[in-house]
Scaffold this active site. Structure first.
Site, mmCIF file in Angstrom:
data_model
loop_
_atom_site.group_PDB
_atom_site.id
_atom_site.type_symbol
_atom_site.label_atom_id
_atom_site.label_comp_id
_atom_site.label_asym_id
_atom_site.label_seq_id
_atom_site.Cartn_x
_atom_site.Cartn_y
_atom_site.Cartn_z
ATOM 1 N N HIS A 1 -5.232 9.598 1.198
ATOM 2 C CA HIS A 1 -5.083 8.802 2.424
ATOM 3 C C HIS A 1 -5.658 9.517 3.648
ATOM 4 O O HIS A 1 -5.019 9.583 4.704
ATOM 5 C CB HIS A 1 -3.604 8.462 2.670
ATOM 6 C CG HIS A 1 -3.418 7.115 3.316
ATOM 7 N ND1 HIS A 1 -3.650 6.900 4.644
ATOM 8 C CD2 HIS A 1 -3.032 5.933 2.804
ATOM 9 C CE1 HIS A 1 -3.390 5.631 4.930
ATOM 10 N NE2 HIS A 1 -3.036 5.014 3.830
ATOM 11 N N HIS B 1 -6.131 3.030 -3.805
ATOM 12 C CA HIS B 1 -6.019 3.177 -2.336
ATOM 13 C C HIS B 1 -6.489 4.569 -1.900
ATOM 14 O O HIS B 1 -6.124 5.062 -0.846
ATOM 15 C CB HIS B 1 -4.552 2.933 -1.927
ATOM 16 C CG HIS B 1 -4.333 2.771 -0.450
ATOM 17 N ND1 HIS B 1 -5.177 2.064 0.380
ATOM 18 C CD2 HIS B 1 -3.330 3.212 0.368
ATOM 19 C CE1 HIS B 1 -4.710 2.086 1.618
ATOM 20 N NE2 HIS B 1 -3.595 2.783 1.640
ATOM 21 N N HIS C 1 3.795 -2.203 2.975
ATOM 22 C CA HIS C 1 3.764 -0.819 2.481
ATOM 23 C C HIS C 1 5.054 -0.478 1.743
ATOM 24 O O HIS C 1 6.137 -0.607 2.321
ATOM 25 C CB HIS C 1 3.576 0.153 3.654
ATOM 26 C CG HIS C 1 2.296 -0.078 4.413
ATOM 27 N ND1 HIS C 1 2.164 -1.076 5.342
ATOM 28 C CD2 HIS C 1 1.091 0.548 4.335
ATOM 29 C CE1 HIS C 1 0.922 -1.052 5.823
ATOM 30 N NE2 HIS C 1 0.251 -0.081 5.229
ATOM 31 N N ASP D 1 0.825 -1.210 0.000
ATOM 32 C CA ASP D 1 0.000 0.000 0.000
ATOM 33 C C ASP D 1 0.860 1.262 0.000
ATOM 34 O O ASP D 1 2.026 1.246 0.387
ATOM 35 C CB ASP D 1 -0.873 0.045 1.263
ATOM 36 C CG ASP D 1 -1.950 -1.030 1.279
ATOM 37 O OD1 ASP D 1 -2.020 -1.840 0.338
ATOM 38 O OD2 ASP D 1 -2.718 -1.044 2.255
ATOM 39 N N ASP D 2 0.217 2.368 -0.369
ATOM 40 C CA ASP D 2 0.737 3.738 -0.202
ATOM 41 C C ASP D 2 1.766 4.151 -1.250
ATOM 42 O O ASP D 2 2.335 5.233 -1.165
ATOM 43 C CB ASP D 2 1.359 3.965 1.192
ATOM 44 C CG ASP D 2 0.324 3.956 2.304
ATOM 45 O OD1 ASP D 2 -0.827 3.551 2.045
ATOM 46 O OD2 ASP D 2 0.670 4.347 3.432
HETATM 47 ZN ZN LIG Z 1 -2.409 3.132 3.360
#
Ligand SMILES: [Zn+2]
Length: 239
Positions: A92, A88, A181, A38-39
């Site tokens: 955020h 995603h 991540h 993620d991210d």
């Molecule tokens: Zn995230």
């Protein structure tokens, strides 16, 4: 369930589809699992791509719209090297502080940036912090996105490489979706060395094991029939 318990489950429950449909693992008893990151994309993502390629591993990357806008070439490299990508969100945010309209807009904006950078519509979505909120279901439906939660998540933003690798080695079993991540929310040039070091140690270890890494779509059985056509359209039709 009481109303409060139901509300907590709808937001947090791994298998809850009350606020938006999602999957959290593949079938148990199969010798397969999925790594997700993620991210990203981040400046460190290419190092991770090299590592995964050296182990012949394909993964699923849940990209932030803002980071794709900053590093579109790296987003395209993820796909070019055989990995799967999902949405995603854009910034955020903590959706709990936002209106359903803002939640909806964040997801749709990310989908648009991903489409523009990649030339196709992703069909998977991981909500920031894994939490579901009003507004999400409508955005997922309109974008044709299936939610993806996880079963294994070491705190790779905080733990040592040894702790992360040990957690992966001890916990992962057939059907798991693992959350790691390759970015740190919106940080520029984030330090993700602990994650990469731990994944390297884990893959060296798992090379002798019976588990094989797949993309989320492969693990949960979206492939191959849906991907012959437009996956987003098929998922949208299933709502
Ligand atoms: Zn995230």
């Amino acid at each position: 369930m009481g109303a409060l318990a139901l509300a907590a489950y709808a937001v947090n429950g791994r298998s809850s589809s009350l606020l938006a449909p999602s999957v959290y693992r593949g079938p148990r008893g199969v010798p397969r699992y999925a790594l997700t990151f993620d991210d990203g994309p981040s400046e460190s993502t290419p190092r991770l791509l090299d590592l995964l390629e050296s182990h012949n591993v394909r993964a699923t990357f849940f990209l932030l719209g803002a980071n794709v806008r900053r590093l579109p070439g790296i987003a395209r490299a993820i796909v070019a090297r055989g990995h799967e990508v999902g949405n995603h969100g854009f910034l955020h945010p903590y959706y709990c502080l936002q209106t359903p309209r803002a939640v909806y807009a964040d997801i749709v904006a990310a989908q648009q940036v991903l489409e523009d950078a990649l030339g196709f519509s992703p069909w998977l979505y991981r909500p920031p912090f894994g939490l579901r909120w009003p507004g999400m279901r409508a955005a997922q439906q309109d974008c044709g996105l299936l939610g993806v939660q996880w079963t294994v998540m070491p705190k790779d933003w905080k733990w040592s490489p040894q702790q992360i690798a040990q957690h992966l080695t001890e916990r992962i079993r057939g059907g798991d979706i693992v959350c790691l991540h390759d970015g740190r929310e919106l940080a520029v040039n984030p330090d993700v060395r602990a994650t990469i070091t731990a994944v390297r140690a884990f893959l060296l270890h798992s090379a002798t094991r019976w588990l094989r890494a797949q993309t989320v779509s492969e693990l949960v059985g979206i492939l191959p029939d849906v991907l012959e056509g437009d996956a987003s359209a098929s998922i949208r039709a299933a709502y």
